[in-house]
Design a protein around this motif. Structure first.
Motif, PDB file in Angstrom:
ATOM      1  N   ALA A  83       4.622  10.307  -6.906  1.00 49.27           N
ATOM      2  CA  ALA A  83       5.626  10.564  -7.934  1.00 49.27           C
ATOM      3  C   ALA A  83       4.964  10.922  -9.253  1.00 49.27           C
ATOM      4  O   ALA A  83       5.406  11.846  -9.951  1.00 49.27           O
ATOM      5  N   VAL A  84       3.904  10.214  -9.602  1.00 47.10           N
ATOM      6  CA  VAL A  84       3.200  10.475 -10.865  1.00 47.10           C
ATOM      7  C   VAL A  84       2.612  11.882 -10.861  1.00 47.10           C
ATOM      8  O   VAL A  84       2.616  12.573 -11.878  1.00 47.10           O
ATOM      9  N   MET A 138       0.832  -1.196   0.000  1.00 43.07           N
ATOM     10  CA  MET A 138       0.000   0.000   0.000  1.00 43.07           C
ATOM     11  C   MET A 138       0.866   1.245   0.000  1.00 43.07           C
ATOM     12  O   MET A 138       0.591   2.193  -0.707  1.00 43.07           O
ATOM     13  N   THR A 139       1.940   1.241   0.782  1.00 32.09           N
ATOM     14  CA  THR A 139       2.812   2.400   0.863  1.00 32.09           C
ATOM     15  C   THR A 139       3.525   2.646  -0.463  1.00 32.09           C
ATOM     16  O   THR A 139       3.676   3.800  -0.873  1.00 32.09           O
ATOM     17  N   ALA A 140       3.911   1.581  -1.134  1.00 32.45           N
ATOM     18  CA  ALA A 140       4.578   1.733  -2.428  1.00 32.45           C
ATOM     19  C   ALA A 140       3.626   2.342  -3.444  1.00 32.45           C
ATOM     20  O   ALA A 140       4.035   3.172  -4.263  1.00 32.45           O
ATOM     21  N   ARG A 141       2.372   1.946  -3.410  1.00 31.43           N
ATOM     22  CA  ARG A 141       1.395   2.520  -4.347  1.00 31.43           C
ATOM     23  C   ARG A 141       1.195   4.004  -4.094  1.00 31.43           C
ATOM     24  O   ARG A 141       1.052   4.789  -5.031  1.00 31.43           O
ATOM     25  N   ILE A 142       1.186   4.383  -2.839  1.00 30.07           N
ATOM     26  CA  ILE A 142       1.041   5.803  -2.504  1.00 30.07           C
ATOM     27  C   ILE A 142       2.263   6.582  -2.971  1.00 30.07           C
ATOM     28  O   ILE A 142       2.142   7.681  -3.524  1.00 30.07           O
TER      29      ILE A 142
END
Length: 33
Positions: free
Chosen positions: A10-11, A1-5
């Protein structure tokens, strides 16, 4: 979940930062003559 955030930030953040830098550069050229 943290990586997706992190990827989502970044995007969104990288183009936003690029736009901000370009705006400041053009404003500096405008006011410096």
């Amino acid at each position: 979940m943290t990586a997706r955030i992190a990827v989502a930030w970044a995007v969104v953040g990288i183009p936003l930062a690029y736009g901000l830098v370009e705006t400041l550069r053009k404003a500096a050229n405008l006011f410096s003559g």
